[in-house]
Design a protein around this motif. Structure first.
Motif: not given
Lengths: 285, 359, 313
Positions: C125-130
């Protein structure tokens, strides 16, 4: 394997601390987007004014729109090129220059973006000069098109990795069976291969879309007048200092991404569970 | 004119001959088995028939038509794969219809054909299911139906029973043969399992290192093996080396270390020639008394015995130290067996129960 | 004539276009730019574009290769220190990611199998967030008044950091080696966790059972069985962290300071601020030379992984 209790608590502690580390910035971002205070880091009260301000923030809005367009084109292009590249690597074991091909496909995964950005820009500028001299008009102009080329390069590398993994898992006898039953090679691809790798194509599309939406360095090197992507806008603001408008944008992005990822995971898990139920039912008869 | 003719077929990979100049004639409607252990070239040969490998040399002629250069999708041949290779994203019905759709048949003809196939393999109720919702045996039947749907001139089976467990295998063997024979299609199958080959095929080719060692009906191969290798490969056998003492048109006498064999058939050989006598364990009898015949008997002591339920295999040590394997059916229920470890016995066999091998 | 016939035959095969399309594209957009980059670094500039390396003048073939930029870099202390610093920070980040990420991936892989997809999703999830926004968030967290800054000051850890030279003075946590390494470790941690998790989750646990059956304690089994088997994952993760870190720009720019000068920033400045394209090109070429060995290791690993996957002629 049963781990002793201390081992289990240590594991939970480590995982918990790790996740806390990963999510702390995101939580801070979201919370402070509601901060009603001229000094960014000091909490003063709850407000939605930063979100309201976004609606009239032309720079961010046009940047967002541009980024969206580029990301969409990047995702589509990356999936097409990535499928071709993955196919080449998995299906054709030997062809001239395979080692070079593999190296070129994998390199953008790790190559520092400043290097990729600079070299790509130099190449595009050279091409532009050449066409200017030959035809009288320079192509390509630095702008959306050149940014797209850069993102496509990066996207190709990531898409290839994702699609290749699924392609290799595919039982080759399936494609042989299709041929044996009368399907010509292109029919094999459309009727058998493509449906089987469909999910990985979707993953690759989403991955490259996100990558493009988020890219700073390549966009910086390759953009031109009037082609400022959203990350570039955010970056220039962030460089100057803390800015609550950035927090507001961030929260919206986090929201969309979180909903998207959670929804996707849920759908996948549900499809998996349904499949297992059907399997169990089949054996009861 | 044979239906399927293979002439001098060779397949070479980087200097290694996987299939080495083999020739074969198969009649229409025959079920033919290629039998051999892994690496013998049988799968490569099958793949050349299907069109997935191009021969380095030789010809394949099916019903008078040379198949050279024809890709798999243009050959009137269909294959049932070892892993079944059912399309996971299609239903049973669509799997079977796949090949028919490629031919561009009208919808009602396809439906007719698919229903007929489903009836043939008795899977009518499962038409709407997907492969992962079927058991292993059911998947196999779908694979078979799919490969028969187009009424091919030649059906290829790649290790058809390999994925099934023993009980299922026995039932499926008979069922498979019945279906194939009722359809009347010529069939070539590949297997490493002798039982499978012998029960299902009308003729077998024993293959090793890319070549045929012997081709014939199961009975012929079992009872009249051509070489030591074949005799040893199929079933269990006792091989005894010896020298020809007497050579007549209707019988041969071979002198071995432990006994003298009187073999009731002639051989092309000369006295003094070194030969091997092949004797199957089930053809040997054990007695406590010395038998009347001076030939075809040897004294020994039971060193080991293995109990298999329906029969027992005795390992009898002969005078020279050689081990003779004797298989006796347990025709009586009570386990106070006649023979046990350490017993001194006489092994004897009839004049027609063994074979002399010159290779 | 024969060659022409062969060419026509190749062009008629479908597979030429399957391989050819991405291949040609990569040659044009990856290899060619690299060659042009090298060209710029050794060319004499004619106003805004480089003069050709090879030219004919008065009937004489002239080759002009200018090494001045390379010499300049070699002699100037600043650039040398910058490259060294880049390597240093990349190495430290990689080690930190390994130390934090390996146990993380290990515990993920050993968790209940029903839990694992959720755990994986939470890492992704954090990886997909900018990433830009998350790095920016650290700016807030480490500035005076930020949560992490407050915690570190309250616990006195900032005194330790100052003593260790990682921050300039107690309380000033931003724009220091500390904030830089923290930011880079944070950003690249998922890149270490994911390949390690992929490797560890596929490990056959029966190997550990066999080891214990033969007398090894869990601790010994871990070091003698698990770790060696995860070597491929360790290498993959390390390369995925180290190589990009060397040339990282955004994080040093947002979280680093004047004493954490890294090659990425230097290159950027030469290009955007000084408009010195040849020098920037030279810096880029030297950067590539620096990472060429890890790049080759990574490439070899990827190729091996792909070969293991493929296997049909």
């Amino acid at each position: 394997m049963n781990a002793p209790a201390t081992h289990r608590w240590f594991a939970r502690g480590w995982l918990g601390a790790g996740y806390l580390f990963l999510y702390l910035p995101i939580v801070a971002l979201v919370l402070y987007s509601f901060n009603d205070s001229p000094i960014p880091n000091v909490w003063r009260g709850f407000t939605l004014k930063w979100y309201a301000a976004l609606a009239s923030d032309r720079e961010i809005l046009s940047g967002f729109w541009l980024s969206l367009k580029i990301a969409f084109l990047t995702a589509c292009g990356s999936v097409v090129l990535g499928t071709l590249a993955a196919f080449s690597l998995v299906k054709y074991r030997r062809f001239t220059g395979r080692t070079l091909f593999t190296g070129m496909v994998n390199a953008p995964l790790v190559m520092p973006e400043v290097v990729v950005g600079l070299s790509l820009l130099l190449m595009l500028v050279s091409v532009q000069r050449a066409t200017q001299g030959a035809f009288g008009w320079g192509f390509p102009e630095r702008g959306m098109l050149t940014i797209w080329f850069g993102h496509l390069l990066l996207g190709l590398a990531y898409a290839t990795v994702v699609i290749q993994a699924r392609l290799h898992d595919l039982n080759p006898q399936l494609e042989e069976a299709a041929q044996d039953l009368g399907a010509r090679p292109h029919q094999v691809f459309w009727l058998v291969t493509l449906p089987m790798i469909g999910q990985s194509l979707a993953s690759a599309w989403l991955l490259t879309f996100t990558l493009s939406l988020d890219d700073v360095v390549l966009s910086a090197f390759l953009s031109g007048p009037g082609a400022t992507t959203m990350p570039l806008v955010i970056f220039s603001r962030a460089r100057l200092g803390l800015n609550p408008s950035v927090n507001a944008v961030a929260t919206l992005i986090v929201l969309v991404v979180a909903v998207g990822v959670v929804a996707a995971s849920y759908l996948i898990a549900r499809a998996e569970r349904r499949r297992q139920q059907e399997m169990a039912a089949a054996f009861r008869t | 004119m044979s239906f399927l003719r293979i002439e001098g077929l060779t397949k070479e990979f980087d200097g290694y001959k996987a299939v080495n100049h083999v020739s074969l004639d198969i009649a229409k409607g025959e079920i033919f088995a290629l039998l051999g252990s892994s690496g013998c070239g049988k799968s490569t040969l099958l793949r050349m028939l299907a069109g997935f490998e191009t021969p380095t040399a030789g010809r394949i002629v099916l019903d008078g038509r040379d198949l050279a250069g024809l890709p798999p999708y243009e050959r009137p041949i269909n294959m049932m794969f070892q892993s079944y290779a059912l399309f996971p994203h299609l239903t049973v019905w669509d799997n079977i219809a796949f090949g028919l759709k490629r031919d561009g048949l009208p919808r009602d003809r396809i439906a007719e054909r698919v229903d007929a196939m489903l009836k043939l393999v008795q899977l009518g109720k499962f038409a709407k299911r997907k492969p992962h919702q079927l058991s292993g045996g059911q998947q196999q039947r779908v694979a078979l139906a799919r490969s028969l749907a187009k009424q091919p001139q030649l059906l290829l089976l790649d290790e058809p029973l390999g994925a099934l467990d023993k009980k299922l295998r026995e039932e499926t063997q008979i069922e498979l043969v019945n279906i194939i024979e009722s359809v009347g299609v010529t069939c070539v199958m590949v297997t490493h399992d002798q039982e499978e080959a012998m029960t299902m095929a009308s003729r077998i080719a024993v293959m090793s290192e890319g070549q045929f060692l012997q081709v014939g009906a199961p009975g012929d191969i079992y009872e009249t093996p051509a070489t030591r290798f074949v005799a040893d490969f199929i079933g269990n056998v006792n091989l005894m080396d010896g020298t020809v003492v007497e050579d007549q048109p209707d019988h041969v006498v071979v002198e071995c270390a432990d006994c003298r064999h009187f073999v009731g058939h002639g051989i092309t050989g000369t006295p003094g020639m070194a030969v091997t006598v092949a004797l199957r364990p089930e053809k040997i009898h054990l007695t406590r008394q010395r038998p009347a015949d001076e030939f075809n008997s040897a004294p020994g002591r039971i060193k080991e015995l293995s109990y298999f339920g329906s029969f027992t295999v005795y390992h009898v040590v002969l005078a020279s130290g050689a081990l003779l394997k004797v298989s006796l059916a347990n025709t009586q229920r009570h386990r106070d067996v006649e023979f046990t470890w350490g017993d001194e016995v006489w092994a004897h066999w009839s004049r027609t129960s063994h074979v002399v091998l010159t290779q | 004539m024969n060659a022409l016939l062969r060419l026509v035959a190749v062009l008629r095969r479908g597979r030429t276009y399957v391989i050819g399309t991405p291949y040609v594209w990569l040659l044009a957009f990856f290899l060619l730019p690299f060659l042009i980059l090298v060209n710029y670094s050794v060319s004499e500039m004619e106003t805004v574009h480089p003069r050709a390396l090879v030219s004919i003048k008065d009937g004489v073939l002239q080759l002009s290769v200018k090494f001045a930029n390379y010499l300049y870099i070699a002699q100037d202390d600043l650039y040398f220190k910058t490259y060294l610093a880049s390597l240093k920070y990349a190495t430290v980040t990689t080690l930190l990611c390994l130390v934090i990420g390996y146990p993380f991936a290990y515990f993920m892989a050993r968790a209940r199998s029903t839990l694992q997809p959720a755990l994986l999703m939470l890492v992704m999830l954090p990886f997909w967030t900018s990433f830009l926004l998350r790095v920016y968030a650290w700016k807030g967290l480490l500035s005076p008044g930020g949560w992490v800054a407050d915690v570190l000051v309250a616990t006195g850890i900032d005194q330790l950091l100052a003593a260790a030279g990682l921050i300039a003075a107690p309380g000033k946590l931003m724009n220091t080696p500390f904030s830089l390494v923290l930011g880079m470790t944070y950003t690249y941690l998922p890149f270490m966790i994911l390949p390690l998790f992929g490797n560890l989750s596929k490990m056959d646990l029966r190997l550990l059972e066999a080891a214990q059956d033969l007398g090894a304690s869990p601790w010994v089994a871990f070091w003698k069985v698990t770790v060696p088997l995860s070597k491929a994952g360790i290498i993959a993760g390390s390369m995925l962290v180290f190589i990009p870190c060397v040339g990282e720009f955004v994080i040093p720019e947002l979280l680093g300071g004047p004493e954490t000068l890294m090659t990425g920033r230097v290159m950027w400045d030469e290009f955007f601020s000084n408009n010195d394209w040849p020098l920037a090109s030279t810096l880029a070429v030297v950067m590539i030379l620096l990472i060429i060995v890890p790049l080759a290791v990574f490439n070899k690993y990827q190729a091996e992984a792909q070969d293991r996957q493929g296997g049909r002629a």
